[in-house]
Design a protein around this motif. Sequence first.
Motif, PDB file in Angstrom:
ATOM      1  N   GLN A  50       0.826  -1.204   0.000  1.00 29.82           N
ATOM      2  CA  GLN A  50       0.000   0.000   0.000  1.00 29.82           C
ATOM      3  C   GLN A  50       0.866   1.262   0.000  1.00 29.82           C
ATOM      4  O   GLN A  50       0.538   2.265  -0.640  1.00 29.82           O
ATOM      5  N   GLY A  51       1.988   1.215   0.710  1.00 31.08           N
ATOM      6  CA  GLY A  51       2.868   2.370   0.745  1.00 31.08           C
ATOM      7  C   GLY A  51       3.370   2.765  -0.627  1.00 31.08           C
ATOM      8  O   GLY A  51       3.475   3.963  -0.949  1.00 31.08           O
ATOM      9  N   LEU A  52       3.679   1.778  -1.454  1.00 29.97           N
ATOM     10  CA  LEU A  52       4.148   2.076  -2.808  1.00 29.97           C
ATOM     11  C   LEU A  52       3.012   2.589  -3.683  1.00 29.97           C
ATOM     12  O   LEU A  52       3.198   3.550  -4.444  1.00 29.97           O
ATOM     13  N   THR A  53       1.836   2.006  -3.590  1.00 33.65           N
ATOM     14  CA  THR A  53       0.721   2.497  -4.407  1.00 33.65           C
ATOM     15  C   THR A  53       0.357   3.926  -4.016  1.00 33.65           C
ATOM     16  O   THR A  53       0.043   4.754  -4.881  1.00 33.65           O
ATOM     17  N   ASP A  54       0.441   4.242  -2.721  1.00 35.58           N
ATOM     18  CA  ASP A  54       0.180   5.619  -2.280  1.00 35.58           C
ATOM     19  C   ASP A  54       1.239   6.572  -2.829  1.00 35.58           C
ATOM     20  O   ASP A  54       0.928   7.700  -3.248  1.00 35.58           O
ATOM     21  N   MET A  55       2.489   6.139  -2.845  1.00 35.69           N
ATOM     22  CA  MET A  55       3.564   6.985  -3.346  1.00 35.69           C
ATOM     23  C   MET A  55       3.416   7.235  -4.842  1.00 35.69           C
ATOM     24  O   MET A  55       3.639   8.348  -5.330  1.00 35.69           O
ATOM     25  N   LEU A  56       3.022   6.204  -5.587  1.00 40.00           N
ATOM     26  CA  LEU A  56       2.800   6.370  -7.026  1.00 40.00           C
ATOM     27  C   LEU A  56       1.644   7.336  -7.280  1.00 40.00           C
ATOM     28  O   LEU A  56       1.686   8.142  -8.217  1.00 40.00           O
ATOM     29  N   ALA A  57       0.613   7.273  -6.448  1.00 39.30           N
ATOM     30  CA  ALA A  57      -0.499   8.214  -6.598  1.00 39.30           C
ATOM     31  C   ALA A  57      -0.042   9.645  -6.344  1.00 39.30           C
ATOM     32  O   ALA A  57      -0.414  10.571  -7.079  1.00 39.30           O
ATOM     33  N   ARG A  58       0.797   9.833  -5.294  1.00 40.75           N
ATOM     34  CA  ARG A  58       1.313  11.177  -5.009  1.00 40.75           C
ATOM     35  C   ARG A  58       2.182  11.688  -6.158  1.00 40.75           C
ATOM     36  O   ARG A  58       2.262  12.894  -6.399  1.00 40.75           O
ATOM     37  N   ALA A  59       2.826  10.781  -6.849  1.00 35.15           N
ATOM     38  CA  ALA A  59       3.675  11.157  -7.976  1.00 35.15           C
ATOM     39  C   ALA A  59       2.879  11.380  -9.257  1.00 35.15           C
ATOM     40  O   ALA A  59       3.466  11.650 -10.308  1.00 35.15           O
ATOM     41  N   GLY A  60       1.541  11.275  -9.177  1.00 32.99           N
ATOM     42  CA  GLY A  60       0.692  11.485 -10.342  1.00 32.99           C
ATOM     43  C   GLY A  60       0.617  10.294 -11.267  1.00 32.99           C
ATOM     44  O   GLY A  60       0.287  10.429 -12.444  1.00 32.99           O
ATOM     45  N   LEU A  61       0.885   9.095 -10.717  1.00 33.19           N
ATOM     46  CA  LEU A  61       0.966   7.897 -11.555  1.00 33.19           C
ATOM     47  C   LEU A  61      -0.035   6.827 -11.129  1.00 33.19           C
ATOM     48  O   LEU A  61       0.186   5.650 -11.386  1.00 33.19           O
ATOM     49  N   GLY A  62      -1.121   7.230 -10.501  1.00 30.98           N
ATOM     50  CA  GLY A  62      -2.052   6.242  -9.978  1.00 30.98           C
ATOM     51  C   GLY A  62      -3.174   5.842 -10.903  1.00 30.98           C
ATOM     52  O   GLY A  62      -3.922   4.907 -10.605  1.00 30.98           O
ATOM     53  N   GLY A  63      -3.314   6.504 -12.070  1.00 34.63           N
ATOM     54  CA  GLY A  63      -4.470   6.262 -12.923  1.00 34.63           C
ATOM     55  C   GLY A  63      -4.550   4.863 -13.476  1.00 34.63           C
ATOM     56  O   GLY A  63      -5.539   4.138 -13.257  1.00 34.63           O
ATOM     57  N   ARG A  64      -3.519   4.443 -14.204  1.00 35.09           N
ATOM     58  CA  ARG A  64      -3.553   3.107 -14.812  1.00 35.09           C
ATOM     59  C   ARG A  64      -3.445   2.028 -13.742  1.00 35.09           C
ATOM     60  O   ARG A  64      -4.056   0.955 -13.850  1.00 35.09           O
ATOM     61  N   LEU A  65      -2.672   2.297 -12.692  1.00 32.88           N
ATOM     62  CA  LEU A  65      -2.569   1.358 -11.584  1.00 32.88           C
ATOM     63  C   LEU A  65      -3.932   1.093 -10.969  1.00 32.88           C
ATOM     64  O   LEU A  65      -4.303  -0.053 -10.699  1.00 32.88           O
ATOM     65  N   GLU A 104       5.025  -2.607 -15.649  1.00 34.89           N
ATOM     66  CA  GLU A 104       4.003  -1.578 -15.853  1.00 34.89           C
ATOM     67  C   GLU A 104       4.327  -0.321 -15.046  1.00 34.89           C
ATOM     68  O   GLU A 104       4.093   0.806 -15.515  1.00 34.89           O
ATOM     69  N   VAL A 105       4.853  -0.494 -13.829  1.00 35.56           N
ATOM     70  CA  VAL A 105       5.286   0.668 -13.037  1.00 35.56           C
ATOM     71  C   VAL A 105       6.353   1.447 -13.795  1.00 35.56           C
ATOM     72  O   VAL A 105       6.310   2.684 -13.890  1.00 35.56           O
ATOM     73  N   THR A 106       7.314   0.717 -14.373  1.00 35.82           N
ATOM     74  CA  THR A 106       8.385   1.366 -15.131  1.00 35.82           C
ATOM     75  C   THR A 106       7.824   2.098 -16.341  1.00 35.82           C
ATOM     76  O   THR A 106       8.230   3.233 -16.637  1.00 35.82           O
ATOM     77  N   LYS A 107       6.890   1.478 -17.052  1.00 36.49           N
ATOM     78  CA  LYS A 107       6.278   2.134 -18.211  1.00 36.49           C
ATOM     79  C   LYS A 107       5.578   3.432 -17.807  1.00 36.49           C
ATOM     80  O   LYS A 107       5.678   4.451 -18.506  1.00 36.49           O
ATOM     81  N   ASP A 108       4.860   3.406 -16.688  1.00 39.54           N
ATOM     82  CA  ASP A 108       4.165   4.601 -16.220  1.00 39.54           C
ATOM     83  C   ASP A 108       5.158   5.710 -15.871  1.00 39.54           C
ATOM     84  O   ASP A 108       4.954   6.880 -16.204  1.00 39.54           O
ATOM     85  N   LEU A 109       6.245   5.343 -15.208  1.00 35.67           N
ATOM     86  CA  LEU A 109       7.263   6.321 -14.850  1.00 35.67           C
ATOM     87  C   LEU A 109       7.952   6.887 -16.087  1.00 35.67           C
ATOM     88  O   LEU A 109       8.192   8.097 -16.183  1.00 35.67           O
ATOM     89  N   MET A 110       8.271   6.020 -17.038  1.00 36.85           N
ATOM     90  CA  MET A 110       8.917   6.488 -18.267  1.00 36.85           C
ATOM     91  C   MET A 110       7.998   7.423 -19.045  1.00 36.85           C
ATOM     92  O   MET A 110       8.440   8.449 -19.576  1.00 36.85           O
ATOM     93  N   ALA A 111       6.713   7.092 -19.104  1.00 38.80           N
ATOM     94  CA  ALA A 111       5.759   7.946 -19.812  1.00 38.80           C
ATOM     95  C   ALA A 111       5.661   9.320 -19.164  1.00 38.80           C
ATOM     96  O   ALA A 111       5.588  10.354 -19.852  1.00 38.80           O
ATOM     97  N   ALA A 112       5.681   9.368 -17.828  1.00 40.27           N
ATOM     98  CA  ALA A 112       5.618  10.649 -17.123  1.00 40.27           C
ATOM     99  C   ALA A 112       6.850  11.492 -17.422  1.00 40.27           C
ATOM    100  O   ALA A 112       6.758  12.713 -17.611  1.00 40.27           O
TER     101      ALA A 112
END
Length: 390
Positions: A50-65, A104-112
């Motif tokens: 959950q900590g990682l999913t929350d961090m990805l959301a704060r980074a603006g990367l929670g949509g596809r996740l 998929e996490v890497t793809k989301d980060l690369m796209a951002a």
Amino acid sequence: MRTQVAIIGAGPSGLLLSQLLHLEGIDCVVLERRSASHVRARVRAGVLEQGLTDMLARAGLGGRLKAEGLPHDGFTIAVGETRLRIDLKTLTGGKAVTVYGQTEVTKDLMAAHEARDARVIYEAEDVALHDFETDRPKVTFQKDGLSHQIECDFICGCDGYHGVSRASVPRGAITEYEKVYPFGWLGILAHVPPVDHELIYANHGNGFALASMRSHTLSRYYIQVPNGTLAEAWPDDAIWRELKIRLGPEAAARMETGPSIEKSIAPLRSFVAEPLRFGRLMLAGDAAHIVPPTGAKGLNLAASDIHYLSEALIAHYREHSATALDTYSPRALARIWKAERFSWWMTMLLHQFPDLGPFNAKMQQAELDYLSGSLAAQTMLAENYVGLPY
């Protein structure tokens, strides 16, 4: 070239750090020795705390996740025909994990990063770290046959176990702790439905097995194999036969098989380097530690490093305070060692060891029996599996 933070490594930890710092107005340059296509295609773990999913959301990367991730409220431990479900949500007061592949996490980060035209330099060769014991560190590298230099305030080594960052630390300044296990995981990825809606971890006389997934139509399976095993020595049919044996008759009856689209062997080790700070150089992720994949902690532990490291750097630039940077290493290491303990414990609990001996085999069975009958033991397992607080 000038930047505030030079990040070595464009894996998920390096890119997540870059994204979090960018949102606070801190300038970064990311260097990666591999190509973008190679980084994007790497197949890795897929269970997110959950900590990682929350961090990805704060980074603006929670949509596809949020749209594609698979929430899991529990998992099963199979021992022969006995099955024990660990109810994560009930045991932890509502916490769970999400299955979403590291790819998929890497793809989301690369796209951002691509969307904001961030400075990520792929295929950077001969990367070298200089003067990080002073207040004017720099990084040199080769790109397209030309020499380049980055002047920066800090260097963050997120370049993995074999990267240049940890190797640049003087030998006497770092202590390394390591345990190498006498087996690895042979993993296959296949376009078949998962055998169960949750993960199944199996302890069997033939060796450990894991039934995992990446989606409702993409399954990831693993079996324990001795060190030195070659993936090509295991045809797909032989892997499916062994999975049906190790995962038990209930899973075997539901299992759909198909051709593998990826097959590889991952060796297992526990490793920690400490401290994590050397002047203006900080280590994070696999550059600092490795865990066996049994406890699903690799990516999650890297994310907790990034949580502490991003907090420290943000405090430095916002508040001109050195305290957070001074405490980065001990704060991160306190959580690292707890995750190392849990991953080691899960590995010892579920695998067959060639030199286990009759006494230790009995101890392993007693541990499994105790776990199956103790709510307290199951709660300990669940709390660690969903992730200890940062």
